[in-house]
Write an enzyme that holds these catalytic residues in place. Sequence first.
Site, short mmCIF file in Angstrom:
data_model
loop_
_atom_site.label_atom_id
_atom_site.label_comp_id
_atom_site.label_asym_id
_atom_site.label_seq_id
_atom_site.Cartn_x
_atom_site.Cartn_y
_atom_site.Cartn_z
N TYR A 205 0.86 -1.19 0.00
CA TYR A 205 0.00 0.00 0.00
C TYR A 205 0.90 1.23 0.00
CZ TYR A 205 0.99 -0.64 4.98
OH TYR A 205 1.62 -0.85 6.18
N HIS A 253 6.05 -0.27 2.33
CA HIS A 253 5.91 0.78 1.32
C HIS A 253 6.98 0.64 0.24
CE1 HIS A 253 3.30 2.37 4.30
NE2 HIS A 253 4.26 2.81 5.08
#
Length: 277
Positions: A205, A253
């Site tokens: 994400y 990330h």
Amino acid sequence: MKLKVRALMFLLCVTTICVLWRGYRPCSLPQEKSPCACERCLSEDDPWFMKRFNKSVEPFLSANYNLSEDAFNWLFLTVPPSPDVLESSPDRCRTCAVVGNSGNLRRSHYGPLIDFHDVIIRVNAGQIKGYEADVGTRTTHRVMYPESSMDLDNTTHLVLAPFKTAVWIYPKSTGPNSDSQQVMVLNPAFMRYVHDMWLEKKGYYPSTGFLALILALHMCDEVSVFGYGADSDGNWSHYWEKLNNKRLKTGAHPGDTEYRMIQELDEQQKLRFYTGF
């Protein structure tokens, strides 16, 4: 008479056996199985309690749970009817400063330049006090994931990212004059759009910082970006912390992908990227 005496003696024997063996085996007639092993279960029939108690209502949201339209509409009563943003206009240039938390902000002296913008978006727990010369003093919006929750003053919009399995009990600013109108909730569809279109589904994400950056592209006409990427030694660190873990990376990330996209946006003149060194 003898029959009555025999019946009485039989009942006395049965009663005695039940008393002696009560803790070992039941002597009562078979009953419906209890829903729990407690002496008294909450869900046992009680007209007053059962009038309110509805076991079919799931207390936790899951991927398999179908949220009713009524529940969905009730949930969004806590969200302002419209976001408080500057609308585009032919006679206005909306300027955004997006301030990340990278260690490359140290000794950058970007503070006055950051404060000059109309909209100043900060990320998670980015510190201001003691770092004003490098990061500025003003904040209009602060974007957070749940674990980064912090107290805000009543001049800052709290932008919630409703994601991960942590729970926001109630989105709020916690300043002395806090106002629910200061709360803004990122649309999950926007978060997916950032992940799919801008990061090409890299990583699990987007980082909060990258969400804030793409948000700025949607909110402003000119965007300046500060405090992103590794520091001058190649470490991913925060400007207000002493780095102890020299192998600290970006976790779930896609840090490198996000950084390259910021560079590409700068090259395409869609934003100005201030690297800090």
